[in-house]
Every structure is written in structure tokens, then in C-alpha cells.
Write an enzyme that holds these catalytic residues in place. Structure first.
Site, PDB file in Angstrom:
ATOM      1  CG  ASP A  68      -1.961  -1.003   1.265  1.00  0.00           C
ATOM      2  OD1 ASP A  68      -1.968  -1.868   0.370  1.00  0.00           O
ATOM      3  OD2 ASP A  68      -2.809  -0.948   2.176  1.00  0.00           O
ATOM      4  CG  ASP A  69       0.414   3.742   2.326  1.00  0.00           C
ATOM      5  OD1 ASP A  69      -0.755   3.362   2.078  1.00  0.00           O
ATOM      6  OD2 ASP A  69       0.828   3.911   3.487  1.00  0.00           O
ATOM      7  CG  HIS A 119      -4.199   2.849  -0.443  1.00  0.00           C
ATOM      8  ND1 HIS A 119      -4.999   2.040   0.325  1.00  0.00           N
ATOM      9  CD2 HIS A 119      -3.238   3.317   0.411  1.00  0.00           C
ATOM     10  CE1 HIS A 119      -4.543   2.006   1.571  1.00  0.00           C
ATOM     11  NE2 HIS A 119      -3.485   2.785   1.650  1.00  0.00           N
ATOM     12  CG  HIS A 123      -3.240   7.026   2.907  1.00  0.00           C
ATOM     13  ND1 HIS A 123      -3.540   6.959   4.256  1.00  0.00           N
ATOM     14  CD2 HIS A 123      -2.790   5.804   2.568  1.00  0.00           C
ATOM     15  CE1 HIS A 123      -3.268   5.734   4.691  1.00  0.00           C
ATOM     16  NE2 HIS A 123      -2.815   5.020   3.688  1.00  0.00           N
ATOM     17  CG  HIS A 210       2.644   0.031   4.312  1.00  0.00           C
ATOM     18  ND1 HIS A 210       2.426  -0.892   5.302  1.00  0.00           N
ATOM     19  CD2 HIS A 210       1.489   0.724   4.161  1.00  0.00           C
ATOM     20  CE1 HIS A 210       1.182  -0.762   5.742  1.00  0.00           C
ATOM     21  NE2 HIS A 210       0.588   0.210   5.076  1.00  0.00           N
TER      22      HIS A 210
HETATM   23 ZN   LIG Z   1      -2.352   3.053   3.422  1.00  0.00          ZN
END
Ligand SMILES: [Zn+2]
Length: 243
Positions: A68-69, A119, A123, A210
Site C-alpha cells: 500500500d501507499d 488506495h 490516503h 508498504h
Molecule cells: Zn495506506
């Protein structure tokens, strides 16, 4: 009297014939049922032979790594190199902001066969008050992903797992949560992240990581090495969910 006896015999004979016919019909039905079951099985075997899945090729237990991210200009490509060496496919839930800053990395993720998911743009966490903003963030991130890859994504990892089912139909998005969280974002100890994951892993797990931490990239590749030895096969969440 004679007529009654004759009539009685006819009834008994009829009953016997009917019984015999019934038995033959049952037998015929069972035979045809067996034939159709066998046909189904043969058909299924043929289908499996002609369309091998990753699982049948390896006999492995499927799991999914998710990141993610990102994308992150320092670490995502190192991660991609490592995944490529190991023949692993993963899923990247990118933010719209990072995807638009590093489109070439998003393109590489796609070209190397990984799955790209949404995502949100900045965020943001869905709350009772920001539904409209949340919706717009999903839509704008989908647009960024489509511009770069030429493809729509159906998968979203809602930040912090906050989701509302109404978006599934409205936006045709499928939320993907996770079953293992090694909390890689709060530790730079790669060994600890690896232990937290491999000690809990089971078939069908979705691992949350991540790709903007060096320790996460080191840990993810170590997790792959250890679990591949134990017969696990890493696939995208789409392949896992469709399995
Ligand atoms: Zn995230």
C-alpha cells in the site's frame, strides 16, 4: 367363479410385469446417471488439463502479498527487481497522488504482471462526514491509473479498512482487506516483520505491507524466500479471490 379366477391371474400378471418394468427403468436411470457423472468427471479433467492454474502447476498453497501507499521512488523498483527474480506476482494499492508523481513506476508494475489497485488519492479515511470527498478520491485515482495503464481497476484497499458497501455497486469497486498485518510501518526490524508473518501464515492469506520502507522490501523478499520453500505460491489478490 372361473371368470373371477382368470381376472385375478391377469391382475397378478400385470402387477408382476409392472414391477419388472419399474426395476428395468430404475436400472436404466442409474446407468444413465453413472454415465453422466463419468462424463462430467472426464470433462472436468479435460478442462483442468487444458487450462492449468498456478496451483495445479505447483501444487502450492496460494497467498497474496499486497503493498500500500506507493509507488515510492526509492524502494518500489528494488522490490520489483526482487519479485521478478523470484517469479512472484503481487498487488500494489497505489495512491492517486503518488501514482501521478511516478507514472513510470506504475507502468513498470503493470508490465511485470502485478495487479494495481486504488488506495484513494490522498490516503483519506472514510468517515461519517466525508463520503462525497471519499468517493471523489476513488474516482480521481481510478482516472490516474487508467491514464497510465490504459486499464480500469476494480480493486480498492480503503485506507484503515474503512468502507461502505454502497460504493461497490455505485463505483463497481471491490474492497480488498487483509488477514495478516505484520505492522511493517512501525518497525525497521526486517527480521521481526518476517517472523510476524511466517509464524501466522496459512493458505489464502492476504499480507499487508508498504513499499516505502527499506525494511519492508527486505522483509517482503525474505518472506517470499521462506514461504516458497514451504510450498507457498504468491499470486495477485485477483487470482487468490478467483481461485
Ligand atoms: Zn495506506
Amino acid at each position: 367363479m372361473k371368470v373371477r379366477k382368470w381376472w385375478k391371474r391377469m391382475v397378478i400378471l400385470d402387477l408382476l410385469l409392472a414391477g419388472l418394468l419399474f426395476l428395468r427403468t430404475c436400472q436404466g436411470y442409474e446407468e444413465s446417471l453413472q454415465a453422466s457423472v463419468q462424463y462430467d468427471q472426464e470433462n472436468r479433467e479435460q478442462t483442468q488439463d487444458s487450462v492449468p492454474t498456478d496451483q495445479s502447476q505447483s501444487g502450492g498453497k496460494l497467498v497474496a502479498l499486497t503493498f500500500d501507499d506507493g509507488p515510492d521512488p526509492r524502494y518500489t523498483e528494488k522490490l520489483l527487481d526482487g519479485l521478478k527474480e523470484r517469479g512472484v506476482k503481487a498487488t500494489f494499492f497505489v495512491t492517486g497522488a503518488n501514482a501521478s508523481k511516478y507514472p513510470e513506476i506504475v507502468k513498470r508494475i503493470q508490465e511485470e504482471g502485478h495487479l494495481i489497485g486504488n488506495h484513494t488519492y490522498h490516503h483519506i479515511q472514510l468517515t461519517a462526514a466525508n463520503g462525497e470527498q471519499f468517493r471523489n478520491e476513488i474516482v480521481s485515482t481510478n482516472e490516474v491509473i487508467r491514464e497510465i495503464t490504459g486499464e480500469d481497476t476494480e480493486y480498492i484497499r480503503p485506507p484503515y479498512g474503512s468502507w461502505n458497501k454502497k460504493y461497490e455497486e455505485e463505483l463497481n469497486m471491490f474492497p480488498v482487506l487483509w488477514s495478516i498485518d505484520p505492522r511493517d510501518w512501525c518497525s525497521d526490524d526486517a527480521d521481526c516483520i518476517v517472523r510476524n508473518t511466517v509464524s501466522k501464515i496459512k493458505e489464502g492469506d492476504i499480507i499487508l505491507m508498504h513499499d516505502q520502507y527499506k525494511s519492508s522490501v527486505i522483509a517482503a523478499l525474505e518472506i517470499v524466500d521462506r514461504l516458497q520453500k514451504d510450498g507457498y505460491v504468491f499470486v495477485t489478490v485477483e487470482e487468490l479471490l478467483l481461485d
